[in-house]
Design a protein around this motif. Structure first.
Motif, short mmCIF file in Angstrom:
data_model
loop_
_atom_site.label_atom_id
_atom_site.label_comp_id
_atom_site.label_asym_id
_atom_site.label_seq_id
_atom_site.Cartn_x
_atom_site.Cartn_y
_atom_site.Cartn_z
N GLY A 102 25.67 14.04 -34.46
CA GLY A 102 24.77 13.30 -35.35
C GLY A 102 24.74 11.81 -35.12
N GLN A 103 24.68 11.37 -33.86
CA GLN A 103 24.59 9.94 -33.61
C GLN A 103 23.27 9.38 -34.14
OE1 GLN A 103 26.09 8.11 -30.04
NE2 GLN A 103 26.57 10.11 -29.15
N LYS A 104 23.31 8.15 -34.62
CA LYS A 104 22.12 7.51 -35.15
C LYS A 104 21.19 7.07 -34.02
CE LYS A 104 24.44 5.80 -39.31
NZ LYS A 104 24.83 4.60 -40.10
N LEU A 105 19.94 6.87 -34.38
CA LEU A 105 18.92 6.52 -33.39
C LEU A 105 19.31 5.27 -32.61
CD1 LEU A 105 16.07 7.02 -32.20
CD2 LEU A 105 15.20 5.52 -33.99
N GLU A 106 19.79 4.25 -33.32
CA GLU A 106 20.12 3.00 -32.62
C GLU A 106 21.28 3.18 -31.64
OE1 GLU A 106 21.66 2.67 -36.94
OE2 GLU A 106 19.85 3.33 -35.88
N GLU A 107 22.16 4.15 -31.91
CA GLU A 107 23.27 4.41 -31.00
C GLU A 107 22.78 5.10 -29.72
OE1 GLU A 107 25.74 6.77 -33.48
OE2 GLU A 107 26.73 5.06 -34.42
N ILE A 108 21.67 5.83 -29.84
CA ILE A 108 21.10 6.51 -28.68
C ILE A 108 20.22 5.57 -27.87
CG2 ILE A 108 19.55 8.38 -27.97
CD1 ILE A 108 20.45 9.90 -30.51
N THR A 109 19.34 4.85 -28.57
CA THR A 109 18.37 4.01 -27.86
C THR A 109 19.01 2.80 -27.19
OG1 THR A 109 17.87 2.85 -29.94
CG2 THR A 109 16.44 4.70 -29.34
N GLN A 110 20.19 2.42 -27.62
CA GLN A 110 20.83 1.25 -26.99
C GLN A 110 21.04 1.48 -25.49
OE1 GLN A 110 24.82 0.44 -28.35
NE2 GLN A 110 25.44 2.58 -28.32
N TYR A 111 21.31 2.72 -25.12
CA TYR A 111 21.53 3.03 -23.70
C TYR A 111 20.22 2.88 -22.91
CZ TYR A 111 25.94 5.08 -25.31
OH TYR A 111 27.18 5.27 -25.85
N PHE A 112 19.14 3.43 -23.45
CA PHE A 112 17.86 3.34 -22.76
C PHE A 112 17.36 1.89 -22.71
CE2 PHE A 112 17.69 7.73 -24.58
CZ PHE A 112 17.87 8.39 -23.38
N GLU A 113 17.58 1.15 -23.78
CA GLU A 113 17.20 -0.27 -23.79
C GLU A 113 17.95 -1.04 -22.71
OE1 GLU A 113 18.13 -1.25 -27.80
OE2 GLU A 113 16.14 -0.72 -28.58
N ALA A 114 19.23 -0.73 -22.56
CA ALA A 114 20.03 -1.39 -21.52
C ALA A 114 19.52 -1.02 -20.13
CB ALA A 114 21.50 -1.00 -21.68
N ALA A 115 19.16 0.25 -19.95
CA ALA A 115 18.64 0.70 -18.66
C ALA A 115 17.35 -0.01 -18.31
CB ALA A 115 18.43 2.22 -18.68
N ILE A 116 16.47 -0.16 -19.31
CA ILE A 116 15.19 -0.84 -19.09
C ILE A 116 15.41 -2.31 -18.75
CG2 ILE A 116 13.10 -1.64 -20.27
CD1 ILE A 116 13.17 1.08 -21.80
N GLU A 117 16.34 -2.93 -19.43
CA GLU A 117 16.64 -4.35 -19.17
C GLU A 117 17.17 -4.54 -17.75
OE1 GLU A 117 19.27 -8.05 -21.04
OE2 GLU A 117 19.06 -6.16 -22.15
N LEU A 118 18.01 -3.61 -17.29
CA LEU A 118 18.59 -3.70 -15.95
C LEU A 118 17.56 -3.38 -14.86
CD1 LEU A 118 21.94 -1.92 -16.76
CD2 LEU A 118 21.78 -4.24 -15.82
N ASP A 119 16.65 -2.43 -15.18
CA ASP A 119 15.67 -2.00 -14.18
C ASP A 119 14.35 -1.70 -14.89
OD1 ASP A 119 14.20 -0.90 -12.13
OD2 ASP A 119 15.84 0.31 -11.33
N PRO A 120 13.48 -2.71 -15.05
CA PRO A 120 12.22 -2.53 -15.78
C PRO A 120 11.26 -1.53 -15.15
CG PRO A 120 12.75 -4.86 -15.51
CD PRO A 120 13.67 -4.11 -14.61
N ASP A 121 11.49 -1.13 -13.89
CA ASP A 121 10.62 -0.19 -13.21
C ASP A 121 11.17 1.24 -13.22
OD1 ASP A 121 8.81 -2.20 -12.57
OD2 ASP A 121 9.87 -2.70 -10.72
N TYR A 122 12.19 1.49 -14.04
CA TYR A 122 12.84 2.80 -14.09
C TYR A 122 12.12 3.67 -15.13
CZ TYR A 122 16.87 6.03 -14.26
OH TYR A 122 17.71 7.12 -14.19
N ALA A 123 11.20 4.52 -14.66
CA ALA A 123 10.34 5.30 -15.56
C ALA A 123 11.13 6.22 -16.48
CB ALA A 123 9.34 6.13 -14.74
N ASP A 124 12.22 6.80 -15.97
CA ASP A 124 13.00 7.75 -16.78
C ASP A 124 13.54 7.12 -18.05
OD1 ASP A 124 12.49 9.46 -14.74
OD2 ASP A 124 14.56 10.04 -14.38
N ALA A 125 13.87 5.84 -18.00
CA ALA A 125 14.42 5.17 -19.18
C ALA A 125 13.36 5.06 -20.28
CB ALA A 125 14.95 3.79 -18.81
#
Length: 582
Positions: A292-315
Motif C-alpha cells: 500500500g505505498q502512497k502515490l507520491e512514494e511511487i511517482t518519485q522514482y519516475f520523476e527522478a528517471a525523467i529528470e535524469l533522462d527526459p527522452d526516456y519514454a518508459d518513465a
C-alpha cells in the motif's frame, strides 16, 4: 382547413414519396458515417452533427417537394399545367427507385460494416485468445554480490517483458503475476503450472566495471528441455539493447513473429541513462508492491528517471500508469487523474510514436473522462499493436459495456486479461462483475467460489460473493458472508448496505459516518456512498451523490447502472436526466 383536400394535394405533389426518399438517403448516409468515421477517430459530435443537419434539411426538403415537381422538361414548379398522368407516373417511378435503391444500399452498408467489424474483432480476439505459446519471464538472479545492482533482477526482466508486448502469436505473463515467484523455492515445473506457462525464460547476470554479462535459458516446460541458451555482454548504459537481444533470442528459438513496428534494430535499443533505468525499475516494483505505498512514494522514482533522462519514454508511461493505479485503488478523482495521464501519455507518444502501450493509456484517459466512444479506437489500436499489455483489457471491457452494452466482447477481453495476468485476483472480480451486470449470477458465483476454494479468506472474493448474494436477494446469506471478511467492515459500503438490509440500521449508519469522514481526507467514489444511502433509504441524498459521481467521473458508476441496489432511485427524473448525458 380541409384535411382531405390537403391530403390529396400532398399525394398529387408526391410529398410523401419525396419524404420517404429523403429518409432512405439519410439512412444510408448515417449508416455509412457510423461505420467509417470511428475508424479514423472522428469525434462523436461529427455523427451527431450530421444527424442534426439531415433533420433540419428534411424541413427544407418538404417545402421543396411541395413547390417543385419533376417533369419531362426537368424540375419545375407544380402548377396544374404539369399535372398530367405521364408526369405523375415519372415522379412516382423515380422516387420509388430512389427509395428502393437507398434501402438496398443501407442494407449493404450494414452487412459490410458488420462483416468488417466482426472480422476485425475476430482477428484481434484470435490474436488475444488463441496464442500458440504462453511465456513467463521470471526475475533474474543477481550474481554480482552488489546491492547497488539488485534493481536489475526485476528491471531487466520487466524490460524483456515490455519487448514481448508486441509479439503476436504468444501470450506473455505480466510481471505482476510472474514476479510473485521472486526468491521462491518452487521448481520451474511448479511455477509454470501455477502461471499456466509452457515456456519459461530464466536468467542471471554479473556486473564488472559497468559491463553486464547476462546468461539466459529458454525452457520448454512441457517437453522439459532447454530450447535456447545465450550469453549476452553489454555496457550498463545500453541495458535496453541487452533486453532487446534477449527478446529476439526468444523469438528465434520459438520461431514466432513480431509486429512490423518492432523489428530488430528499430525499437528498444535506444540508450538510456543507467540511473534513469534504475529509477524506472524501482517505480515499477513499487506499483507491484502490495503493502500500500502512497502515490507520491511511487511517482518519485519516475520523476527522478525523467529528470535524469527526459527522452526516456518508459518513465512517462510509468507516471501515467501510477495515476491510473491510484484510480483503481479509489484514492484519486478520475476527472483529476485524466489530465495527469494525458500529460505524460502525450509525451510518451511523441517519444515513441505508434506505441500500443501509449494507445492503451490514451484509451484509459478517455474512459476517465466518460468519453467511451473516443476510447474504443485507441483500445483497438492497443490490442493490435501490443496484445500482451494487460492494462488495456479491463478498461476496454468497461468502455464496451458502458458505451455499447456489449458484454460478450467485454467477457473475451476480461478472459484475455486473466490469461496474461493469471495471479491478479482483480481480473476474476472484473469478470464476475461482467456476469453480475447481466444477471448471470450462477456464472459469477462459480467463478468466485473457485477462487474461494483455494483461499477461503480472500478479502476481495468474499466481498464480491456478498454482492452476488445481495443481487439474488439473499440478504441473510450475504450478511454471514460479509462477516467472514473481518477487516474493513466498518468502512466498506457493501457491508453497510447489507447491515441496513438485515435491520442493523445503527451499524449501517456508523459505516456511512466513517466513510463520509474518510471522504474529507481523500477521494471516495460517490457511487459507493450512493449505494449505501439507498440501503438506508436516504434516496434524496443518494441522488446528490450520483450527481457528484458525474462531476468527478466516478468509475464505479457501472455498479449504479447495472445492479439492483440503486433501483429505488432509477425512475427519479434527476437520475434519468444524468444517465442521459453518458
Amino acid at each position: 382547413m380541409d384535411i382531405k383536400k390537403l391530403y390529396k394535394e400532398l399525394v398529387r405533389r408526391n410529398v410523401f414519396r419525396a419524404v420517404l426518399a429523403y429518409l432512405a438517403v439519410a439512412w444510408v448516409l448515417i449508416e455509412a458515417a457510423s461505420t467509417i468515421l470511428p475508424t479514423f477517430g472522428a469525434p462523436e459530435y461529427v455523427i451527431k452533427g450530421l444527424i442534426y443537419l439531415l433533420s433540419i434539411g428534411l424541413i427544407f426538403w418538404i417545402g421543396f417537394s411541395w413547390v417543385y415537381d419533376l417533369t419531362p422538361e426537368g424540375i419545375r414548379r407544380t402548377p396544374e399545367d404539369y399535372d398530367t398522368p405521364e408526369t405523375r407516373e415519372m415522379n412516382s417511378r423515380r422516387l420509388n427507385a430512389v427509395i428502393v435503391g437507398s434501402v438496398i444500399m443501407a442494407v449493404l452498408v450494414l452487412v459490410a460494416g458488420s462483416f468488417w467489424a466482426g472480422s476485425r474483432w475476430g482477428s484481434e480476439m484470435d490474436m488475444a485468445t488463441n496464442s500458440e505459446y504462453r511465456i513467463a519471464v521470471l526475475p533474474f538472479e543477481d550474481r554480482s554480490d552488489n546491492a547497488d545492482f539488485e534493481y536489475l533482477r526485476e528491471g531487466l526482466a520487466e524490460d524483456v517483458i515490455s519487448k514481448l508486448f508486441n509479439f503476436s502469436g504468444v501470450s506473455v505473463i505480466s510481471s505482476r503475476s510472474a514476479f510473485q515467484f521472486k526468491d521462491t523455492d518452487k521448481s520451474i515445473d511448479e511455477i509454470s503450472r501455477e502461471l499456466g506457462a509452457d515456456i519459461v525464460l530464466i536468467g542471471n547476470y554479473t556486473i564488472t566495471d559497468q559491463q553486464v554479462d547476462v546468461k539466459v535459458e529458454v525452457i520448454d516446460t512441457e517437453a522439459d528441455e532447454i530450447l535456447n541458451y545465450a550469453s549476452i555482454v553489454g555496457d550498463l548504459g545500453h541495458v535496453r539493447e541487452i533486453s532487446s537481444q534477449i527478446g529476439f533470442h526468444l523469438q528465434k528459438s520459438l520461431d514466432i513473429s513480431v509486429n512490423e513496428a518492432d523489428k530488430e534494430g528499430e525499437i528498444g535499443k535506444e540508450p538510456v541513462h543507467p540511473e534513469a533505468f534504475k529509477m524506472n525499475a524501482l517505480g515499477k516494483s513499487a506499483m507491484r508492491d502490495h503493502t500500500g505505498q502512497k502515490l507520491e512514494e511511487i511517482t518519485q522514482y519516475f520523476e527522478a528517471a525523467i529528470e535524469l533522462d527526459p527522452d526516456y519514454a518508459d518513465a512517462y508511461i510509468g507516471m501515467a500508469e501510477a495515476y491510473i493505479f491510484d484510480v483503481n485503488r479509489g484514492y484519486l478523482s478520475p476527472a483529476e487523474v485524466a489530465q495527469k495521464v494525458k500529460k505524460y501519455a502525450l509525451i510518451a507518444e511523441k517519444l515513441n510514436p505508434g506505441s500500443g502501450e501509449v494507445s492503451g493509456i490514451l484509451g484509459i484517459m478517455h474512459n476517465l473522462d466518460y468519453q467511451y466512444g473516443k476510447a474504443i479506437p485507441y483500445f483497438e489500436k492497443a490490442v493490435a499493436k501490443s496484445p500482451n499489455f494487460s492494462l488495456t483489457y479491463p478498461w476496454y471491457a468497461f468502455a464496451l459495456y458502458l458505451e455499447l452494452g456489449d458484454f460478450d466482447k467485454a467477457e473475451n477481453l476480461l478472459k484475455k486479461a486473466a490469461e496474461v495476468d493469471p495471479l491478479n485476483s482483480l481480473n476474476d472480480i472484473y469478470l464476475a462483475m461482467n456476469y453480475l451486470f447481466q444477471d448471470k449470477y450462477e456464472k459469477a458465483e462459480d467463478l468466485i467460489d473457485t477462487r474461494l476454494s483455494l483461499d477461503p479468506d480472500h478479502i476481495e472474493m468474499l466481498w464480491i460473493k456478498t454482492v452476488i448474494l445481495v443481487e439474488k436477494g439473499l440478504y441473510d446469506e450475504a450478511y454471514e458472508t460479509i462477516l467472514k471478511r473481518q477487516e474493513f467492515l466498518e468502512t466498506n459500503f457493501i457491508s453497510g448496505y447489507v447491515f441496513a438490509k438485515v435491520g442493523q440500521t445503527e451499524r449501517a449508519e456508523k459505516v456511512l459516518k466513517n466513510i463520509l469522514e474518510r471522504s474529507q481526507d481523500r477521494y471516495v467514489p460517490p457511487s459507493q456512498i450512493a449505494i449505501l444511502m439507498c440501503g438506508l433509504e436516504m434516496y434524496d441524498e443518494a441522488l446528490g451523490q450520483i450527481e457528484e459521481a458525474f462531476l468527478t467521473h466516478d468509475q464505479w458508476l457501472g455498479w449504479v447502472v447495472f445492479t439492483s441496489m440503486t433501483d429505488p432511485i432509477k425512475d427519479d427524473p434527476r437520475y434519468v436526466s444524468l444517465m442521459g448525458t453518458l
